[in-house]
Design an enzyme around this catalytic site. Structure first.
Site, PDB file in Angstrom:
ATOM      1  CG  ASP A  85      24.224  -5.603   3.894  1.00 48.60           C
ATOM      2  OD1 ASP A  85      23.034  -5.463   3.601  1.00 48.60           O
ATOM      3  OD2 ASP A  85      24.918  -4.685   4.364  1.00 48.60           O
ATOM      4  CG  ASP A  91      27.012  -1.096   2.812  1.00 54.21           C
ATOM      5  OD1 ASP A  91      26.409  -0.835   1.756  1.00 54.21           O
ATOM      6  OD2 ASP A  91      26.442  -1.180   3.912  1.00 54.21           O
ATOM      7  CD  GLU A  92      23.399  -3.757   0.040  1.00 53.21           C
ATOM      8  OE1 GLU A  92      22.822  -4.376  -0.867  1.00 53.21           O
ATOM      9  OE2 GLU A  92      22.883  -2.800   0.633  1.00 53.21           O
TER      10      GLU A  92
END
Length: 401
Positions: free
Chosen positions: A9, A111-112
């Site tokens: 993350d 974003d993960e």
DNA sequence: TCTGGGGTCCTAGGACCC
DNA sequence: TCTGGGGTCCTAGGACCC
């Protein structure tokens, strides 16, 4: 075989990426070291906090809250507008780095990522060592920090990456949940939102451990299928797989909060037309066709309502989707002041995967050629180039209020 | 100048069929 | 004619995620 899953993350992704990009372009100021946020345009009524620096966080600023509130907490806050193409670029770079470790990667959001390393760990090799290497390489080569969660269960890996931030690695194996997770408030559990939190609270369930220890049947009685899911999460038994296969969208939608409330079909229609064309364009870019069109309105009381309809045949045509959207707006609109309007298409299938019926085949016509030309021009000259006369009028009107 | 925008999944009720 | 019940499709709404 015991799984080995990482959840990675990016810390304050949009803000970090903006900061890194500015430094790269010669800016001396690092946004991460001052009270800064990524936020919408308040004059367009899109004024909410999308991301924040850790310093902004120290002022009590929260993601999703209005910027005016953030400014009350910290008058000197710097608000930077969002730049999604920049985020996409940084997200892709991150993904490329992960690809050096495994091909079993699920891009969970911009974003993960989940990485399934189960089959990629050599005998005697330590998963923690790999995580450290990834974290340090991202920092050195890409310039930003990440949190990494390590577990033998997918959801536990996700929970672990959410522990202390930033720039940290945490393990949360099934045999660690009692002392690492069960003491946390139930609101921290993945998929427990505001509504469920209230309901769980009334049942006396305050911590993740409280939920885990409850009788399975009791939870199912109160929460149904959803109850079984969160109960399994609390017990570290999600049994979910890292979904690394390329997946196609199930629906595509665009919506917009209007710069001022609109209270007539005449005002709303040009906006809806533009959104319909955007959605149709995205649909064609995915090489997919849709069977359902849905139009949604939000009024000035924040009440949301929508209508949808199944199309007579699946399509990616701007004209047909726009026509359906207009009909839906007509039947939906009841005369209130509208704050947001949106359209989405659902029931998607790949154009290449399905056998077109004779009826669909007939649609190969003038409309298709128009769409193709418009798409070509959009790609060549950018999105703003192609406009209808009705849209230009709309923008003139916007200046008045 | 108070509250974004993009998604996924689930539920519940009605229509319709056998 | 004191009237079941399972299955599917469709629609509207809502919860949750980032």
């Amino acid at each position: 075989m015991e799984k080995r899953i990482l959840h990675i993350d990016v810390n304050n992704a949009f803000l970090s990426w903006t900061a890194v990009d500015r430094l790269k372009h010669g800016d001396k100021l690092d946004l991460r070291t001052i009270p800064a946020i990524i936020g919408g345009d308040e004059s367009q009524r899109k004024g909410i906090v999308v991301a924040k620096s850790n310093i902004a966080k120290q002022f009590g600023i929260k993601t999703g809250e209005p910027i005016y509130q953030a400014r009350k907490k910290c008058p000197s806050i710097i608000n930077v507008p969002a730049n999604h193409s920049l985020y996409k670029k940084y997200s892709d770079n991150l993904y490329k780095l992960f690809c050096e470790y495994t091909d079993k990667i699920e891009r969970f959001s911009i974003d993960e990522c989940f990485l399934d390393l189960t089959e990629f760990i050599k005998p005697g090799e330590d998963v923690l060592k790999i995580a450290i290497e990834i974290k340090e390489r991202v920092k050195k080569e890409l310039g930003f920090t990440v949190n990494i969660g390590i577990s033998d269960d997918k959801i536990l890996a996700k929970m672990a990456s959410d522990f202390e931030k930033p720039d940290k690695i945490h393990t949360l194996f099934k045999n660690e949940i009692e002392y690492k997770m069960w003491n946390l408030p139930i609101s921290e559990l993945f998929m427990v939102g505001k509504k469920s939190l209230n309901k769980l609270d009334k049942l006396g369930i305050k911590t993740i451990g409280d939920l885990a220890k409850k009788d399975e049947r009791f939870i199912i009685k109160h929460f149904g299928k959803y109850g079984f899911m969160i109960w399994s999460y609390a017990n570290g038994n999600s049994n979910e797989e890292v979904n690394y296969k390329e997946s196609r969208p199930k629906g595509i939608g665009n919506s917009v909060t209007l710069p001022y409330d609109m209270a007539s079909i005449e005002q709303l229609t040009p906006v809806l037309v533009r959104l319909s064309e955007q959605v149709s364009y995205r649909l064609r870019k995915e090489n997919m066709i849709a069977s359902v069109v849905n139009v949604q309105l939000k009024n000035n009381k924040f009440e949301v309502y929508s209508h949808q309809k199944k199309l007579p045949h699946r399509t990616d045509s701007s004209k047909e989707i726009t026509k359906a959207a207009k009909e839906l707006l007509e039947e939906l609109y009841k005369g209130d002041k509208i704050r947001l309007i949106g359209i989405r298409v659902d029931g998607l299938s790949g154009k290449d995967e399905i056998q077109l019926s004779l009826f669909d085949e007939k649609e190969e016509s003038k409309d298709k050629k128009i769409d193709k030309t418009v798409d070509y021009l959009k790609e060549k000259f950018g999105y703003g180039m192609i406009k209808k006369a009705s849209e230009i009028k709309r923008e003139d009107k916007q200046i008045k209020p």
